[in-house]
Structure formats: C-alpha cells, structure tokens
Motif scaffolding. Structure first.
Motif, mmCIF file in Angstrom:
data_model
loop_
_atom_site.group_PDB
_atom_site.id
_atom_site.type_symbol
_atom_site.label_atom_id
_atom_site.label_comp_id
_atom_site.label_asym_id
_atom_site.label_seq_id
_atom_site.Cartn_x
_atom_site.Cartn_y
_atom_site.Cartn_z
ATOM 1 N N LEU A 67 0.840 -1.201 0.000
ATOM 2 C CA LEU A 67 0.000 0.000 0.000
ATOM 3 C C LEU A 67 0.872 1.248 0.000
ATOM 4 N N LYS A 69 1.724 4.898 1.522
ATOM 5 C CA LYS A 69 1.614 5.476 2.867
ATOM 6 C C LYS A 69 2.025 6.948 2.847
ATOM 7 N N ASN A 70 1.469 7.707 3.787
ATOM 8 C CA ASN A 70 1.952 9.060 4.011
ATOM 9 C C ASN A 70 3.286 9.009 4.748
ATOM 10 N N PHE A 247 -5.029 10.308 1.046
ATOM 11 C CA PHE A 247 -5.240 8.869 0.883
ATOM 12 C C PHE A 247 -5.923 8.663 -0.462
ATOM 13 N N SER A 248 -6.215 7.409 -0.820
ATOM 14 C CA SER A 248 -6.782 7.144 -2.135
ATOM 15 C C SER A 248 -7.751 5.980 -2.079
ATOM 16 N N GLN A 256 -5.697 3.115 -0.730
ATOM 17 C CA GLN A 256 -4.238 3.300 -0.691
ATOM 18 C C GLN A 256 -3.492 2.459 -1.731
#
Length: 386
Positions: A67, A69-70, A247-248, A256
C-alpha cells in the motif's frame, strides 16, 4: 405472575425468528452480490493495481506492505462503525447554509478565446479543484472533474452548486496535458475523462492512477505515472510531482492502492503550485524550499472536519501553507463546487481570508469562470461574491 410460554407458542416464536434471520441473511447476500456486480461491471470504479505493477511500485519510498503510505502515520484506520457514523451524519445531519440558496455567479468562457490565446500565463477556475491553465503556449487541465456529481453514480452524491460549467467539455479545444492529483471522485471523474481522452495528448498522474485511465480507454503511451519529487520536461514547462498528505481509493477494497500528490508547474520565469488534497504538514515547507518561491499557489480549503484533521486542511492551515511555500499569492480551492463536509459552504473562504489577512499574504477568490492572469494577479481585489 406472567403466564408460562407453552410449547406451541415457543415453537411459533422460534419459527418466526428463523424466518426473520433467513430473510436478513438473504438480504445481506443480495446486497453483497449487488455490490460486487456494481463494482465489477460499472466502469466509473476504474481499474485495479495488479501484482506486477505493485512490484514496480516497491521501489517507491511511499509504498510499503502493498500500500501507499503518508510520510506520517496518518490517517488512522476507520472502523466500520465509525464509517457508518460519518455516513449517517453526512446524509442526515442538516448543515445550516450547507449549499448556496441560489447558483453562485459564473462567467462563460469563449472557446475561440481559449484557442487564440498566445501569450501570458492565465487560469480559469471551474469550481472545487478543477482548472484550465494556459502557460508557455500549452493548455493544461488540473484535476478536471467536470461532471455534475462527485460519486460513482449520479444517485450517490450531491450535485454541483452550478449545474453548468464556464465551458463544456465538448467546446474545450485541444488539451496538451492533464495533471491529476489523486483518484477520488471529486478529482478524477469517469465521464469527464471519457469525453476528454480523445482531445488530450498526455496525462501526468501519481503512481497507480494510470490503471483507471487505462480501464477507461486512455492509451498507455500517453500516461505518465510519477512518484514524489520526480520531475519531467513538457515543452518549455517542467512538471514536478510533489508530496501531499492524503489517501486514495475508489471502492471498499482498493484503498491506498494508488498514490496521491501535489504538483509544481514551472516555466523559466514563473512557478505555480497546485495542492491537490492534503492535510497540513511540513511537506509544504519542504516544497517551498526545493521549488519556491511561488508566484501563485492553489491551496485546498474546504471539506474539512475534526473527524479527519490529517487529510484535509482547516482554512487557517491553508493560509499557513501558503506562507510555508513562500507563495506571493494564494487562492483557496476545493470549495465553491460541492457539499462534501459538514460546514457551511462559505465557511472556508471566510476563515481563510481572515487568516491570510492576519499573516499578510495576498489572497484572491475569483468568481467561477473568470480569467486569472498571472501578470496582474496581485492587483486583483478580494470581492466577497459569496
């Protein structure tokens, strides 16, 4: 004393409960089947990132455990019941002045004027986060969500404040490039892309977002996926994919899976920043140090709430982000188009204007469809049309 339940009555109760549980079970199964049928066959949900593509994205610092991530460990995972609570508030809680009583003022854009424009950098705001940018002889669209409802189906969301656009997609001229910040419905719209794709040369998107475009018939050769801090030349322009804190995801099982980003657009003389969606963090200062100062910054300001403080900025943070970027002028975006949060539709512009004034940073808030000329941007008056 209450009468004891006889055996016959007990059997009737149990039979009724079994029927009720069976009915509920059937309804749940039907709902699940309907959801998967809708998601798999309705095109607006886009594509899915394959395992082969995930292997390519593994080289990105933002991609971990399958995934994106920030940089900071946000946002926290929302439980099913928290999501249900948010949905209940959004759909059933009345927000005072949540939508304008009448259509906001809007200027029509002449397609001939767009085609014949030759010199000077200028932009047109479509409301929310969508822009048409003309710079160095190129015509560029930013997050061209030009549809009526930011949702996978028109019945699943609230309509645009203005039912019409400054210029329809059909009347737009040839588009040299489209920049997309992330794959949420209020930034990436299936119907808009379907109508635009044959008049656009190149699409520039964060990692993974290309799967949606490919699913909608956009040629792979015209899609350029970029990671944070990557840059590319486009004629006399330079596009830099820069960080955001967001986020997505377009459905329940692909959160994500694609990256989100902001964008820097540079010519030899001018620098523009487009925030996409982002919570406030130190990446604004990092971008300002690496690519600033900016002549103009379009900064997210709207659809915020204390329930999601890490993924959308509050208006006061928007103004501070402009300072961090070392922007000469800022413009609040992500408002004025749709109701996607529980604040009044004018709260973003009222609060950011006050904060920008206290910080001494110039702010503009043009009416939808009006021409924003970069060479005279600092002379524009802030007129409260809202």
């Amino acid at each position: 004393m209450p009468k004891p339940i006889n055996t016959l009555t007990l059997k009737k109760i149990l039979k009724y409960l079994k029927r009720m549980l069976l009915s509920i079970g059937i309804l749940i199964v039907v709902f699940i089947l309907a959801y998967f049928a809708f998601v798999n066959y309705y095109p607006s949900f886009g594509g899915d990132v394959s395992e082969d593509r995930q292997k390519v994205y593994a080289s990105s610092r933002q991609f971990r455990d399958g995934l994106f991530k920030n940089t900071k460990d946000v946002p926290k995972e929302t439980s099913f019941w928290e999501m249900l609570s948010i949905a209940r508030k959004f759909f059933f809680e009345k927000v005072e002045n949540g939508r304008p009583e009448k259509e906001p003022p809007m200027h029509r854009v002449d397609s001939v004027e767009v085609v014949t424009h030759e010199s000077g950098t200028r932009l047109v705001w479509f409301g929310h986060s969508a822009f048409l940018l003309q710079m160095e002889g190129k015509t560029v669209l930013l997050d061209p969500m030009l549809g009526p409802v930011p949702a996978p189906h028109p019945m699943m969301g609230s309509k645009r404040f203005n039912p019409e656009l400054p210029i329809s997609i059909e009347k737009l001229p040839h588009i040299d490039a489209v920049l997309i910040s992330h794959d949420h419905y209020d930034h990436l719209d299936y119907e808009s892309i379907k109508k635009l794709k044959d008049k656009v040369d190149q699409f520039y998107v964060p990692l993974g977002v290309g799967v949606h475009l490919e699913a909608w018939g956009v040629s792979k050769d015209s899609i350029h996926e970029m990671d944070w801090w990557q840059d590319t030349k486009f004629g006399n322009l330079e596009f830099v994919c820069t960080p955001a804190q967001h986020f997505s995801g377009r459905k329940m099982n692909n959160g994500q899976s694609t990256l989100w980003a902001s964008w820097v657009i540079k010519s030899q003389e001018e620098r523009i920043f487009f925030s996409g969606d982002s919570g406030y963090s130190n990446h604004f200062k990092e971008i300002g140090e690496a690519h600033g100062p900016f002549d103009f910054a379009m900064l997210e300001c709207g659809q915020y709430n204390k329930l999601w403080p890490d993924i959308h900025m509050f208006p006061e943070e928007t103004a501070q982000a402009g300072m961090d970027l070392r922007a000469k002028t800022i413009m609040p975006i992500h408002w004025g188009g749709f109701k996607l949060a529980l604040h009044s539709w004018t709260d973003p512009i009222e609060r950011v204007s006050k904060k920008a004034n206290s910080l001494g940073i110039p702010l503009i808030a043009p009416e939808i469809g009006s021409i924003i000329s970069l060479d005279s941007i600092q002379n524009q008056e802030l007129r409260p049309w809202w």
